[in-house]
Design a protein around this motif. Structure first.
Motif, PDB file in Angstrom:
ATOM      1  N   THR A 145       0.834  -1.206   0.000  1.00 33.35           N
ATOM      2  CA  THR A 145       0.000   0.000   0.000  1.00 33.35           C
ATOM      3  C   THR A 145       0.866   1.252   0.000  1.00 33.35           C
ATOM      4  OG1 THR A 145      -1.773  -1.189   1.110  1.00 33.35           O
ATOM      5  CG2 THR A 145      -1.824   1.186   1.270  1.00 33.35           C
ATOM      6  N   LEU A 146       1.910   1.256   0.792  1.00 36.39           N
ATOM      7  CA  LEU A 146       2.834   2.393   0.799  1.00 36.39           C
ATOM      8  C   LEU A 146       3.529   2.539  -0.550  1.00 36.39           C
ATOM      9  CD1 LEU A 146       4.305   1.980   4.385  1.00 36.39           C
ATOM     10  CD2 LEU A 146       2.685   3.735   3.590  1.00 36.39           C
ATOM     11  N   GLN A 147       3.834   1.417  -1.204  1.00 33.71           N
ATOM     12  CA  GLN A 147       4.445   1.473  -2.539  1.00 33.71           C
ATOM     13  C   GLN A 147       3.475   2.090  -3.549  1.00 33.71           C
ATOM     14  OE1 GLN A 147       7.576   0.925  -3.233  1.00 33.71           O
ATOM     15  NE2 GLN A 147       7.307   1.393  -5.389  1.00 33.71           N
ATOM     16  N   LEU A 148       2.199   1.773  -3.445  1.00 31.62           N
ATOM     17  CA  LEU A 148       1.206   2.416  -4.318  1.00 31.62           C
ATOM     18  C   LEU A 148       1.225   3.927  -4.116  1.00 31.62           C
ATOM     19  CD1 LEU A 148      -1.820  -0.011  -3.974  1.00 31.62           C
ATOM     20  CD2 LEU A 148      -0.737   0.664  -6.135  1.00 31.62           C
ATOM     21  N   GLN A 149       1.214   4.356  -2.876  1.00 29.07           N
ATOM     22  CA  GLN A 149       1.199   5.788  -2.554  1.00 29.07           C
ATOM     23  C   GLN A 149       2.460   6.456  -3.122  1.00 29.07           C
ATOM     24  OE1 GLN A 149      -1.532   6.983  -0.786  1.00 29.07           O
ATOM     25  NE2 GLN A 149      -0.894   8.725   0.400  1.00 29.07           N
ATOM     26  N   ARG A 150       3.625   5.837  -2.921  1.00 29.31           N
ATOM     27  CA  ARG A 150       4.879   6.389  -3.456  1.00 29.31           C
ATOM     28  C   ARG A 150       4.878   6.426  -4.978  1.00 29.31           C
ATOM     29  NH1 ARG A 150       7.093   3.303   0.853  1.00 29.31           N
ATOM     30  NH2 ARG A 150       7.434   1.539  -0.537  1.00 29.31           N
ATOM     31  N   SER A 151       4.119   5.525  -5.596  1.00 21.20           N
ATOM     32  CA  SER A 151       4.071   5.438  -7.058  1.00 21.20           C
ATOM     33  C   SER A 151       3.061   6.390  -7.679  1.00 21.20           C
ATOM     34  CB  SER A 151       3.749   4.002  -7.481  1.00 21.20           C
ATOM     35  OG  SER A 151       4.765   3.126  -7.045  1.00 21.20           O
ATOM     36  N   GLY A 152       2.371   7.172  -6.868  1.00 26.21           N
ATOM     37  CA  GLY A 152       1.471   8.175  -7.405  1.00 26.21           C
ATOM     38  C   GLY A 152       0.001   7.848  -7.330  1.00 26.21           C
ATOM     39  N   PHE A 153      -0.376   6.848  -6.547  1.00 32.57           N
ATOM     40  CA  PHE A 153      -1.785   6.473  -6.424  1.00 32.57           C
ATOM     41  C   PHE A 153      -2.253   6.770  -5.008  1.00 32.57           C
ATOM     42  CE2 PHE A 153       0.230   3.749  -9.567  1.00 32.57           C
ATOM     43  CZ  PHE A 153      -0.499   4.127 -10.687  1.00 32.57           C
ATOM     44  N   CYS A 154      -3.277   7.606  -4.883  1.00 38.90           N
ATOM     45  CA  CYS A 154      -3.796   7.972  -3.564  1.00 38.90           C
ATOM     46  C   CYS A 154      -4.580   6.803  -2.983  1.00 38.90           C
ATOM     47  CB  CYS A 154      -4.688   9.206  -3.658  1.00 38.90           C
ATOM     48  SG  CYS A 154      -3.788  10.720  -4.022  1.00 38.90           S
ATOM     49  N   VAL A 155      -4.104   6.293  -1.877  1.00 35.55           N
ATOM     50  CA  VAL A 155      -4.752   5.167  -1.212  1.00 35.55           C
ATOM     51  C   VAL A 155      -5.768   5.729  -0.219  1.00 35.55           C
ATOM     52  CG1 VAL A 155      -4.414   3.176   0.298  1.00 35.55           C
ATOM     53  CG2 VAL A 155      -2.724   3.709  -1.496  1.00 35.55           C
ATOM     54  N   TRP A 156      -7.010   5.381  -0.417  1.00 40.00           N
ATOM     55  CA  TRP A 156      -8.082   5.800   0.491  1.00 40.00           C
ATOM     56  C   TRP A 156      -8.050   4.946   1.756  1.00 40.00           C
ATOM     57  CZ3 TRP A 156     -11.233   9.581   1.566  1.00 40.00           C
ATOM     58  CH2 TRP A 156     -12.359   9.349   2.362  1.00 40.00           C
ATOM     59  N   ALA A 157      -7.934   3.623   1.569  1.00 36.74           N
ATOM     60  CA  ALA A 157      -7.960   2.731   2.728  1.00 36.74           C
ATOM     61  C   ALA A 157      -7.422   1.360   2.358  1.00 36.74           C
ATOM     62  CB  ALA A 157      -9.388   2.575   3.255  1.00 36.74           C
TER      63      ALA A 157
END
Length: 188
Positions: free
Chosen positions: A159-171
């Motif tokens: 999930t943190l990798q998604l956020q670092r890759s430019g995708f806003c994680v809601w939950a």
């Protein structure tokens, strides 16, 4: 078209976000409460739900897969429910729902469930338009999750990798699922 989105749904201002923007403009995962606020001038918002594939039962897969796009209407958020011009259910399995090891009938049945439960409020023209957008929107984050699985990351690190890759994680959802913020673009 649907896209990643901003404030209330993940970043300041309710504007669309591109890859690389999220680490600087997304809210901290879990910091926004449970009800999504689309933000000013954003009539449609929701979550793109992806399965990491490490859940149990129907949520266990050999690779990450898309679950669906869920407009945050009613008690989930203030998104409008914009009905399609054609409400007929899908008649074919779309590329991102063609899950390995599952029958065509099961995959199509799951698509029909997603259309009836969520797609008919997402502002799409019809089922094909909705699922084409879901598949387009999920392709890049599914690649990030596949890389995370190959690196044997747990769900939190993925999930943190998604956020670092430019995708806003809601939950982070139940059953090893991740919910990404999604909004309608200027083109609807």
């Amino acid at each position: 078209a649907l896209q990643g989105c901003g404030k209330g749904a993940g970043a300041p201002g309710g504007q669309a976000l591109g890859p690389g923007d999220a680490p600087h403009r997304c809210g901290r995962i879990g910091s926004h409460g449970h009800r999504m606020n689309c933000g000013p001038g954003v009539p449609l918002c929701g979550v793109l739900t992806l399965e990491y594939g490490r859940g149990s039962g129907s949520y266990r897969h050999s690779e990450p897969v898309v679950h669906g796009l869920w407009p945050q209407v009613g008690h989930f958020g203030d998104s409008e429910c914009v009905r399609p011009r054609d409400g007929a259910p899908p008649s074919r399995v779309h590329r991102c729902y063609d899950q390995k090891g599952e029958s065509r009938g099961r995959n199509l049945g799951f698509e029909r469930h997603e259309w009836a439960a969520h797609g008919r409020c997402a502002g799409a023209i019809d089922a094909d338009d909705f699922f084409d957008q879901v598949c387009d929107l999920s392709a890049a984050p599914l690649q990030v999750l596949a890389g995370a699985r190959a690196a044997d990351m747990d769900l939190t690190d993925a999930t943190l990798q998604l956020q670092r890759s430019g995708f806003c994680v809601w939950a982070m959802g139940s059953n090893a699922q991740v919910e990404l913020s999604a909004c309608a673009g200027a083109d609807g």
